[in-house]
Design an enzyme around this catalytic site. Structure first.
Site, PDB file in Angstrom:
ATOM      1  N   GLU A   1       0.797  -1.229   0.000  1.00  0.00           N
ATOM      2  CA  GLU A   1       0.000   0.000   0.000  1.00  0.00           C
ATOM      3  C   GLU A   1       0.832   1.283   0.000  1.00  0.00           C
ATOM      4  O   GLU A   1       0.479   2.262   0.667  1.00  0.00           O
ATOM      5  CB  GLU A   1      -0.969   0.000   1.187  1.00  0.00           C
ATOM      6  CG  GLU A   1      -1.866  -1.229   1.229  1.00  0.00           C
ATOM      7  CD  GLU A   1      -2.771  -1.280   2.453  1.00  0.00           C
ATOM      8  OE1 GLU A   1      -2.857  -0.271   3.172  1.00  0.00           O
ATOM      9  OE2 GLU A   1      -3.376  -2.337   2.689  1.00  0.00           O
TER      10      GLU A   1
ATOM     11  N   TRP B   1     -14.890   5.645  10.447  1.00  0.00           N
ATOM     12  CA  TRP B   1     -13.691   6.466  10.470  1.00  0.00           C
ATOM     13  C   TRP B   1     -13.805   7.661   9.546  1.00  0.00           C
ATOM     14  O   TRP B   1     -12.814   8.241   9.109  1.00  0.00           O
ATOM     15  CB  TRP B   1     -12.467   5.615  10.147  1.00  0.00           C
ATOM     16  CG  TRP B   1     -12.215   4.594  11.230  1.00  0.00           C
ATOM     17  CD1 TRP B   1     -12.900   4.457  12.398  1.00  0.00           C
ATOM     18  CD2 TRP B   1     -11.228   3.574  11.232  1.00  0.00           C
ATOM     19  NE1 TRP B   1     -12.401   3.417  13.141  1.00  0.00           N
ATOM     20  CE2 TRP B   1     -11.373   2.853  12.453  1.00  0.00           C
ATOM     21  CE3 TRP B   1     -10.239   3.185  10.333  1.00  0.00           C
ATOM     22  CZ2 TRP B   1     -10.551   1.775  12.780  1.00  0.00           C
ATOM     23  CZ3 TRP B   1      -9.418   2.112  10.665  1.00  0.00           C
ATOM     24  CH2 TRP B   1      -9.569   1.424  11.871  1.00  0.00           C
TER      25      TRP B   1
ATOM     26  N   ASP C   1     -11.306  -5.063   5.031  1.00  0.00           N
ATOM     27  CA  ASP C   1     -11.065  -4.836   6.460  1.00  0.00           C
ATOM     28  C   ASP C   1     -12.268  -4.196   7.134  1.00  0.00           C
ATOM     29  O   ASP C   1     -12.832  -3.228   6.619  1.00  0.00           O
ATOM     30  CB  ASP C   1      -9.859  -3.909   6.648  1.00  0.00           C
ATOM     31  CG  ASP C   1      -8.550  -4.583   6.275  1.00  0.00           C
ATOM     32  OD1 ASP C   1      -8.533  -5.804   6.139  1.00  0.00           O
ATOM     33  OD2 ASP C   1      -7.540  -3.856   6.120  1.00  0.00           O
TER      34      ASP C   1
ATOM     35  N   CYS D   1      -9.274  -5.198  14.666  1.00  0.00           N
ATOM     36  CA  CYS D   1      -8.211  -4.996  15.648  1.00  0.00           C
ATOM     37  C   CYS D   1      -8.655  -4.053  16.760  1.00  0.00           C
ATOM     38  O   CYS D   1      -9.575  -3.268  16.595  1.00  0.00           O
ATOM     39  CB  CYS D   1      -6.952  -4.441  14.980  1.00  0.00           C
ATOM     40  SG  CYS D   1      -7.188  -2.898  14.084  1.00  0.00           S
TER      41      CYS D   1
ATOM     42  N   GLU E   1      -6.567  -8.799  16.143  1.00  0.00           N
ATOM     43  CA  GLU E   1      -5.581  -8.463  17.178  1.00  0.00           C
ATOM     44  C   GLU E   1      -5.682  -9.463  18.309  1.00  0.00           C
ATOM     45  O   GLU E   1      -6.767  -9.773  18.785  1.00  0.00           O
ATOM     46  CB  GLU E   1      -5.838  -7.050  17.693  1.00  0.00           C
ATOM     47  CG  GLU E   1      -4.906  -6.619  18.806  1.00  0.00           C
ATOM     48  CD  GLU E   1      -5.384  -7.029  20.185  1.00  0.00           C
ATOM     49  OE1 GLU E   1      -4.516  -7.266  21.050  1.00  0.00           O
ATOM     50  OE2 GLU E   1      -6.603  -7.125  20.394  1.00  0.00           O
TER      51      GLU E   1
ATOM     52  N   HIS F   1       1.791  -2.176  17.526  1.00  0.00           N
ATOM     53  CA  HIS F   1       1.681  -0.841  18.120  1.00  0.00           C
ATOM     54  C   HIS F   1       2.748  -0.610  19.183  1.00  0.00           C
ATOM     55  O   HIS F   1       2.680   0.361  19.936  1.00  0.00           O
ATOM     56  CB  HIS F   1       0.290  -0.628  18.700  1.00  0.00           C
ATOM     57  CG  HIS F   1      -0.758  -0.432  17.641  1.00  0.00           C
ATOM     58  ND1 HIS F   1      -0.870   0.730  16.911  1.00  0.00           N
ATOM     59  CD2 HIS F   1      -1.714  -1.256  17.167  1.00  0.00           C
ATOM     60  CE1 HIS F   1      -1.858   0.613  16.044  1.00  0.00           C
ATOM     61  NE2 HIS F   1      -2.381  -0.573  16.177  1.00  0.00           N
TER      62      HIS F   1
END
Length: 774
Positions: free
Chosen positions: A499, A576, A614, A658, A680, A709
């Site tokens: 990406e 989002w 996703d 996640c 996750e 992370h």
């Protein structure tokens, strides 16, 4: 008609404010500190200057009472853990050695010590650090941060109101510490925690705080009788303290329900409630409870989470009703303004007409002040503002962008068959295994690879005209070749193109879909120093042309191994973004799903055999009240299936989620009917694998074994141990091996080593499997 003035002037206030600065100065300073380019004193000076600028802007706008203590270097829940001394044993030495470095170690971990778990703050895209507690936890008060910021505000001539996470919400957000029985309930520590809050409140009172705000958003969720009794006990005890400031208990993100009566009866001086659409019901509940005699009410009538302008007349009508239900009514947003960008006035590339429909934190502050003036002095005093507001609302309602007849005709024609694969999973998986030829425990990544400085520079050079489109595309091709070459050498089975052409997993698609608007400066904190620019979903959605096919097809031409097509799902595209508020979310999700369906079928037609859609926001967007879950999950899962069901049986559909709690939506995950899901799991020690097993989840799953992370590099042994735990819940025939999330925020050196260790762990476990399984 002129509104009746309030008995006392209404005050304007906010619960909290964005922390980063107009140019993300805080992010740059913190990341500079981590890299050794900024020292601790410079970081603290930057933070102090940002606080000063925020308070000054609020005061100049007409806000009468500014929040303090809401500022954070990383996360306000982590700040609360420090305030009450809830530092995990593994981090105590680091905190004792250097408080700032120890703080960041709790947030990010070190090579030797794991960080705190991170998950979503209620139904937002903000992430908090989960407190780790146990029966042996000893709380100790440390009010230094809260007192220091209060004193800063006072010294600058403001009227500050310190903001703390309330004790009940803090405990309800906490989890059992590692090694503690999973059924341990942190709320049992309330009687141990309250004296620490009492000490902090006494310190704030001594430092000059007239009011202190205690945030209790957990009380807008479904709560048991025991939890409500705990809240009653907490505020009966804190309210009865003699050495304290006045207490304002703030709720937001929804309706308080049964908790309203609990707080109304407590001996606190004020309540803050949400009176926007998300808090529908609070007004009727407040009236039914007999109002708040003797108390201050802070009315959240401006939406603190979305970016559309307020309807002044509607808000004033609500405020007018509230005047008869409390001794004093003040005006605020429905939540902290942390969840919106700073200033819509900085967006010079948006159509001026559309720009007038937008309100970021600065504009919302102005709206709050106007409403407070109207409530205090009557509508004659804000006649010009009311007229402009009516015109802007009418302009939006009549705009062409909001309704596309072709899009609406297509969504109206959707049938049940459009949301179903042509064969059940048991038959599809046979076809997919024959087609793809993957080994046991196949390895893959989630999608993105590191966004290097060179990539960002190339993107900036293209925007500035320093390179042309052809030069930019050659740079992207070089990056794709490098990413694929590394994956092949590392031994990864299902590849991604990395990406490199994408700025953000939502914004990239939003910029190519009709109905979306992109901002230039609309940064919002997601976690720590990670900021995103949510696009604005302003109108009906369609896909004019393919969005990812070209780059995915190019990547596939470079390798014999399968390359995943990578898309963002319809729920996450909504969650989002700043979504339109003039139609049901489910209707907007169907529009996005149909646009993605076109992309999925085009990818397949061009030779892509594995397509990942996703949906990390599926759990995040789950309503906070259980009675609203079914309706949400129905349209959410339908939209995913609508996007993915138009492919052949041998095309493998993946999804990814996640950083959320998945246990209560496993049935919805099942209902997505994806062939493979990656989730996750590293920080939560494979909890989600056990949840899938308990449900009887029948498909393939990849619980993550690499926490991306944190800068930590997981060893082969660590990844293998997590895989063995995963195999206790998911059979080897259905277990994938992958990181927790995309690698965009990581650097190449750690990424290389971590993925090589991940592949080595998979090989180690494969060698341990029985012959018939392997």
């Amino acid at each position: 008609m002129t509104a009746k003035p309030a008995a006392a002037a209404a005050r304007a206030t906010v619960y909290g404010y964005p922390r980063q600065g107009q140019n993300r100065e805080l992010k740059k300073a913190i990341e500079g500190y981590w890299k050794g380019r900024v020292d601790a004193d410079t970081l603290r000076q930057t933070a102090a200057e940002l606080r000063r600028e925020t308070w000054q802007q609020l005061a100049e706008a007409g806000v009468h009472e500014v929040p303090t203590g809401d500022f954070s270097y990383y996360d306000h829940v982590l700040d609360t853990s420090v305030m009450v001394g809830a530092v995990p044993e593994r981090h105590r030495e680091a905190v004792r050695t250097d408080a700032l470095d120890g703080y960041f170690a709790m947030a990010r971990g070190t090579q030797d010590v794991a960080p705190l778990e991170m998950t979503k703050w209620f139904d937002t895209n903000y992430h908090y650090l989960v407190p780790e507690l146990g029966p042996d936890t000893v709380f100790t008060a440390d009010s230094a941060k809260q007192v220091a910021e209060l004193k800063e505000g006072l010294a600058l001539g403001h009227t500050p109101r310190p903001v703390l996470v309330g004790p009940v919400t803090y405990l309800l957000l906490a989890k059992a510490a590692p090694g503690v029985a999973a059924d341990f309930e942190p709320l049992t520590l309330l009687d141990r925690l309250l004296p620490v809050y009492a000490e902090v409140l006494a310190d704030l009172r001594a430092a000059g705080a007239e009011w202190v705000q205690l945030d209790e958003p957990a009380l807008v969720q479904d709560r048991t009788a025991a939890e409500l009794n705990a809240a009653a006990r907490a505020y009966r005890e804190l309210g009865s303290l003699t050495d304290r400031s006045k207490l304002l208990v703030a709720s937001y993100f929804g309706r308080l329900g049964e908790a309203l009566a609990v707080l109304a009866k407590s001996p606190v001086e004020g309540l803050a409630l949400d009176f926007t659409e998300s808090g529908a019901g609070n007004l009727a509940d407040l009236a039914a409870a007999g109002g708040l005699p003797g108390k201050r009410l802070v009315a959240g009538v401006v939406n603190g989470r979305n970016i559309w302008i307020n309807d002044y007349e509607k808000s004033l009508a609500t405020l007018g009703t509230l005047l008869g239900l409390a001794d004093h009514v003040d005006v605020s947003a429905s939540s902290s303004l942390l969840h919106v960008p700073l200033d819509a006035g900085a967006e010079h590339d948006i159509d001026p007409q559309i720009a007038r429909w937008l309100a970021f934190a600065k504009q919302k502050t102005q709206e709050i002040v106007v409403l407070a003036r109207g409530l205090s002095g009557g509508t004659d005093g804000i006649a010009a503002e009311l007229a402009a507001n009516r015109a802007d609302l009418a302009s939006r309602a009549d705009a062409v962008i909001t309704r596309d007849p072709a899009v609406r005709a297509r969504t109206a024609a959707i049938t049940d068959a459009d949301g179903r694969r042509s064969q059940p999973y048991a038959e599809r998986t046979v076809a997919q295994r024959a087609h793809l030829g993957l080994p046991m425990l196949p390895t893959t990544t989630i999608g993105s690879f590191p966004q290097t400085t060179e990539l960002r520079t190339a993107r900036a050079d293209l925007r500035a005209g320093r390179i042309d489109e052809a030069g930019y595309e050659e740079r992207i091709k070089d990056e794709i070749r490098e990413v694929l070459s590394f994956q092949e050498k590392a031994g990864i089975d299902v590849l991604v193109h990395g990406e490199p052409e994408r700025n953000d997993m939502v914004q990239y698609f939003a910029e190519q879909l009709t109905g979306y608007l992109a901002t230039q400066h609309g940064w919002v904190q997601s976690y720590g120093t990670r900021y995103v620019r949510p696009p604005v979903l302003a109108g009906d959605i369609s896909r004019p042309e393919p969005m990812t096919v070209r780059w995915t097809t190019y990547a596939q031409s470079l390798t014999e191994r399968p390359v995943k097509g990578m898309l963002t799902g319809p729920v996450t595209m909504l969650a989002w973004s700043f979504v339109r508020d003039d139609q049901p979310l489910g209707e907007t999700a169907r529009q996005v799903a149909l646009a993605l369906r076109d992309e999925v079928t085009d990818l397949e037609a061009n030779g892509t055999s594995v397509i990942q859609v996703d949906e990390p926001a599926l759990r995040e967007t789950l309503p906070l009240r259980a009675d609203e879950h079914a309706a949400y999950l129905e349209w959410a899962t339908e939209s995913f299936r609508l996007a993915t069901s138009g492919v052949r049986p041998d095309t493998q559909i993946h999804t990814h989620m996640c950083y959320a709690e998945f246990g209560d939506i496993v049935q919805a995950i099942d209902d997505l009917d994806a062939d493979v899901i990656s989730l996750e799991a590293a920080r939560s020690h494979m909890q989600v694998a056990r949840e899938l097993a308990a449900h009887g989840y029948p498909r393939e799953a990849g619980p993550g074994v690499y926490d991306i992370h944190s800068p930590r590099i997981p060893s082969v042994e660590e990844a293998a141990a997590l895989l063995r735990t995963g195999l206790e819940a998911i059979p080897a025939t259905r277990l994938w091996v992958n990181p927790d999330c995309g690698l965009k925020t990581r650097g190449w050196p750690e990424t290389r080593t971590s993925l090589e260790n991940l592949v080595a762990a998979a090989r180690e476990i494969r060698a341990e499997l029985p012959t018939e399984a392997a």
